[in-house]
Write a protein that holds these residues in place. Structure first.
Motif, mmCIF file in Angstrom:
data_model
loop_
_atom_site.group_PDB
_atom_site.id
_atom_site.type_symbol
_atom_site.label_atom_id
_atom_site.label_comp_id
_atom_site.label_asym_id
_atom_site.label_seq_id
_atom_site.Cartn_x
_atom_site.Cartn_y
_atom_site.Cartn_z
ATOM 1 N N PHE A 1 85.921 -5.362 24.359
ATOM 2 C CA PHE A 1 84.671 -5.304 23.835
ATOM 3 C C PHE A 1 83.736 -4.264 24.037
ATOM 4 O O PHE A 1 82.971 -3.771 23.191
ATOM 5 C CB PHE A 1 84.382 -6.846 23.655
ATOM 6 C CG PHE A 1 82.350 -6.981 22.917
ATOM 7 C CD1 PHE A 1 82.873 -7.969 21.443
ATOM 8 C CD2 PHE A 1 81.704 -7.354 22.993
ATOM 9 C CE1 PHE A 1 82.186 -8.399 20.534
ATOM 10 C CE2 PHE A 1 80.572 -7.120 21.697
ATOM 11 C CZ PHE A 1 80.591 -7.966 21.124
ATOM 12 N N SER B 1 82.404 -0.805 22.254
ATOM 13 C CA SER B 1 81.463 -0.845 21.741
ATOM 14 C C SER B 1 80.770 0.686 21.839
ATOM 15 O O SER B 1 80.135 1.257 22.107
ATOM 16 C CB SER B 1 80.496 -1.887 22.566
ATOM 17 O OG SER B 1 78.713 -1.494 22.631
ATOM 18 N N MET C 1 77.198 -5.048 18.667
ATOM 19 C CA MET C 1 77.810 -5.441 19.552
ATOM 20 C C MET C 1 76.782 -5.748 20.529
ATOM 21 O O MET C 1 76.931 -7.258 21.230
ATOM 22 C CB MET C 1 79.070 -4.123 19.553
ATOM 23 C CG MET C 1 79.754 -3.831 18.939
ATOM 24 S SD MET C 1 81.086 -3.614 19.600
ATOM 25 C CE MET C 1 81.898 -4.518 19.712
#
Length: 265
Positions: A90, A94, A105
């Motif tokens: 993640f 991002s 995000m």
């Protein structure tokens, strides 16, 4: 000087390894069944027959302690592996994509960060129902954001480095750029955070078991052992204090390992 810094994580790591080895040996040589109920032998004080005494159902506390170690230590390890993988991916995406995607995000990360880990884990476990697997899932959902934040922060810093521009000019983009340049620079920080978080996750999952949301009877898990002994704290304190001491020892060891790795870097 370098040797001293190395020993700061090697010594607690060695102690942790020795304790885990002792647990494995104890599981092999113990003559007792961790789930065998013997009411006639209940609440026995520590003795030569039962080194850590017996609980309210006559079960040997030492045997339950060693058989409960995999549940208490392995499940937090799995939580952190899941959290580190999800959070790292993640954070890398991002930081690499940037722009509106990064803003969206980051908003997701802020939303998760605004709720304390314990409160979020309790809420999710309440929805899913009590149980060790549900606790693992709930804790993973509440914990991944810490890795996402630190990886995103490192990724944004690295993106500005000259060698990143050179890599892009040489034809490295997307997953290739992330794998070769962003990911290697985040590994040391993720590793340090992993060991520092190990103790915190052990405490969190043991707390959920102590509250009756985690491991369910008769499973021998240290938090649930403390739950079993809370009603007998005045007459048989060893039922609660011994698993509590075991949790404390491992939490301290993992913390020292993490701090030692930070010093080494």
């Amino acid at each position: 000087m370098i040797k001293i810094e190395k020993s700061r994580w090697r010594r607690p790591a060695l102690c942790c390894a020795l304790l885990l080895m002792a647990i494995v040996i104890a599981m092999i040589v113990t003559p007792y069944d961790p789930y065998h109920v013997d009411v006639s032998n209940k609440l026995q004080k520590p003795s030569s027959l039962h080194w850590f005494g017996t609980d309210h159902l006559g079960r040997d506390v030492l045997t339950r302690l060693v058989y409960g170690a995999p549940f208490t230590l392995l499940f937090p390890f799995l939580v952190l592996v899941i959290s580190a993988i999800i959070g790292s991916l993640f954070g890398l995406v991002s930081s690499y994509v940037g722009g509106k995607v990064d803003s969206a995000m980051t908003a997701v990360m802020d939303a998760f960060s605004s709720i304390p880990n314990l409160l979020l884990a309790i809420a999710i476990t309440g929805l899913l129902g009590p149980g060790l697997l549900n606790t693992l899932l709930a804790t993973s959902i509440s914990w991944w954001v810490q890795y996402a934040r630190i990886v995103r922060s490192v990724g944004i810093t690295i993106r500005r480095e000259p060698y990143m521009l050179a890599a892009q000019l040489s034809g490295s983009f997307g997953g290739k750029l992330i794998y070769r340049h962003l990911l290697p620079n985040t590994k040391p920080l993720v590793r340090e955070l992993f060991f520092l978080d190990m103790g915190a996750v052990i405490l969190l999952m043991s707390s959920l078991s102590f509250l009756g949301l985690g491991a369910q009877p008769p499973l021998a898990e240290w938090g649930s052992m403390m739950f079993d002994g809370k009603s007998y704290l005045q007459i048989a304190p060893w039922i609660t204090l011994i698993p509590a001491a075991a949790i404390t020892i491992f939490v301290m060891l993992f913390y020292l390992i993490g701090r030692g790795l930070q010093s080494r870097e």
